[in-house]
Design a protein around this motif. Structure first.
Motif, PDB file in Angstrom:
ATOM      1  N   LEU A   1       4.627   0.463   2.173  1.00  0.00           N
ATOM      2  CA  LEU A   1       3.982   1.752   2.416  1.00  0.00           C
ATOM      3  C   LEU A   1       3.519   1.920   3.865  1.00  0.00           C
ATOM      4  O   LEU A   1       3.584   3.026   4.419  1.00  0.00           O
ATOM      5  N   VAL A   2       3.028   0.848   4.464  1.00  0.00           N
ATOM      6  CA  VAL A   2       2.446   0.946   5.807  1.00  0.00           C
ATOM      7  C   VAL A   2       3.430   1.488   6.853  1.00  0.00           C
ATOM      8  O   VAL A   2       3.049   2.335   7.675  1.00  0.00           O
TER       9      VAL A   2
ATOM     10  N   GLY B   1       3.036   8.624   5.771  1.00  0.00           N
ATOM     11  CA  GLY B   1       2.301   7.608   5.028  1.00  0.00           C
ATOM     12  C   GLY B   1       1.592   8.175   3.815  1.00  0.00           C
ATOM     13  O   GLY B   1       1.170   9.330   3.804  1.00  0.00           O
ATOM     14  N   HIS B   2       1.467   7.346   2.774  1.00  0.00           N
ATOM     15  CA  HIS B   2       0.752   7.751   1.562  1.00  0.00           C
ATOM     16  C   HIS B   2      -0.602   7.048   1.557  1.00  0.00           C
ATOM     17  O   HIS B   2      -0.698   5.854   1.290  1.00  0.00           O
ATOM     18  N   ARG B   3      -1.645   7.800   1.883  1.00  0.00           N
ATOM     19  CA  ARG B   3      -2.970   7.211   2.076  1.00  0.00           C
ATOM     20  C   ARG B   3      -3.519   6.588   0.793  1.00  0.00           C
ATOM     21  O   ARG B   3      -4.035   5.467   0.808  1.00  0.00           O
ATOM     22  N   ARG B   4      -3.439   7.313  -0.287  1.00  0.00           N
ATOM     23  CA  ARG B   4      -4.055   6.853  -1.529  1.00  0.00           C
ATOM     24  C   ARG B   4      -3.412   5.568  -2.046  1.00  0.00           C
ATOM     25  O   ARG B   4      -4.100   4.603  -2.408  1.00  0.00           O
ATOM     26  N   SER B   5      -2.095   5.540  -2.104  1.00  0.00           N
ATOM     27  CA  SER B   5      -1.397   4.362  -2.620  1.00  0.00           C
ATOM     28  C   SER B   5      -1.612   3.152  -1.727  1.00  0.00           C
ATOM     29  O   SER B   5      -1.766   2.023  -2.211  1.00  0.00           O
TER      30      SER B   5
ATOM     31  N   VAL C   1      -7.238  -4.836   5.582  1.00  0.00           N
ATOM     32  CA  VAL C   1      -7.644  -4.183   6.830  1.00  0.00           C
ATOM     33  C   VAL C   1      -7.015  -2.800   6.949  1.00  0.00           C
ATOM     34  O   VAL C   1      -7.673  -1.834   7.355  1.00  0.00           O
ATOM     35  N   HIS C   2      -5.742  -2.678   6.576  1.00  0.00           N
ATOM     36  CA  HIS C   2      -5.106  -1.360   6.624  1.00  0.00           C
ATOM     37  C   HIS C   2      -5.755  -0.399   5.628  1.00  0.00           C
ATOM     38  O   HIS C   2      -5.902   0.795   5.915  1.00  0.00           O
ATOM     39  N   ALA C   3      -6.138  -0.918   4.473  1.00  0.00           N
ATOM     40  CA  ALA C   3      -6.833  -0.066   3.505  1.00  0.00           C
ATOM     41  C   ALA C   3      -8.171   0.411   4.071  1.00  0.00           C
ATOM     42  O   ALA C   3      -8.536   1.591   3.936  1.00  0.00           O
TER      43      ALA C   3
END
Length: 275
Positions: free
Chosen positions: A191-192, A200-204, A246-248
């Motif tokens: 996803l990243v 990008g899909h923020r929620r997933s 960290v990306h989350a």
């Protein structure tokens, strides 16, 4: 219509994820200490696996519920811009993946197939690309997508290779944390790269990034308590977990969550809609 103030869900989400991760580690440690007999087999009548899966299901449901209330605009490279202290855990994640792959080559090199060796070499390349991506994300733009492709491919290949070994494992409870860590890491790493392309899909990404940390915390007691003596696996799992979490957290920042869509101006319009 969704509320424009999505950041109010950020703090409960990461606090909940952290609490579940601690519970997962403690439950796993308790099971390893108290639910196995002297032969190393799960004690008869033990519901340890059920408790592990129940905790995992509750964690996923809770994080999923909060994730649905996050900003769902397409994510861009700006969402993941990191500087200062944030770079440290990203670089630490790259170091973990690099040395985890290296130690796996050194420890199992003679018994590995050619495909497995190539996969770990790809892991070392992916780690270098992770570090470059973290350091140069602001200047790379869409080109940053290609730096993250090796990590995505390595995670998927590593999962397939490990699953081949795990398929011969007679005790499901021993492989569940590692298996689920790899699955969530694979989804996050797939996803990243989309953020580099503005899709990008923020929620997933938040959901599976935090779940990667949860399952990595569940797997950690296996190595701390000496149940599993491999030195490469915990480094790879912790590297994946750091990278994903960290990306989350970057996506949970107020500026990212409260971002609104730019107004659409029709061609030839001067933006004045008064009558």
């Amino acid at each position: 219509m969704d509320s424009p103030v999505h950041s109010r869900n950020s703090r409960p989400l990461w606090i909940l994820a952290a609490a579940f991760a601690v519970c997962a580690a403690l439950l796993r440690a308790y099971i390893l200490k108290n639910c196995f007999d002297q032969a190393g087999l799960l004690a008869a009548g033990s519901h340890a696996l059920i408790w592990l899966m129940l905790l995992s299901a509750v964690c996923f449901a809770a994080l999923f519920w909060f994730s649905l209330r996050l900003n769902r605009l397409p994510g861009t490279n700006d969402c993941l811009r990191a500087n200062g202290f944030v770079l440290f855990p990203l670089l630490l994640a790259a170091i973990g993946v690099f040395f985890g792959s290296l130690f796996r080559l050194l420890d199992e090199g003679s018994s590995m197939t050619q495909v497995e060796r190539m996969a770990e070499l790809l892991g070392m390349l992916a780690a270098i690309c992770m570090a470059l991506s973290a350091l140069m994300r602001e200047t790379l733009g869409k080109a940053g997508f290609w730096l993250l492709v090796p990590l995505t491919v390595y995670t998927g290949a590593s999962l397939l290779i490990r699953f081949q070994d795990w398929s011969h494992e007679p005790m499901l409870i021993e492989l569940v944390p590692q298996l689920l860590t790899m699955i969530c890491a694979m989804l996050t790493n797939a996803l990243v790269p989309g953020f580099m392309l503005g899709a990008g899909h923020r929620r997933s990404t938040v959901l599976f990034g935090l779940m990667t940390g949860f399952f990595a915390a569940m797997a950690l007691p296996d190595y701390l308590l000496g149940v599993n003596s491999a030195r490469s696996d915990p480094m790879i799992y912790l590297g994946f977990a750091l990278w994903a979490v960290v990306h989350a957290l970057l996506l949970l920042r107020r500026g990212v969550q409260d971002e609104t869509a730019e107004p659409v101006v029709l061609p030839g319009s001067d933006g004045d809609f008064s009558l």
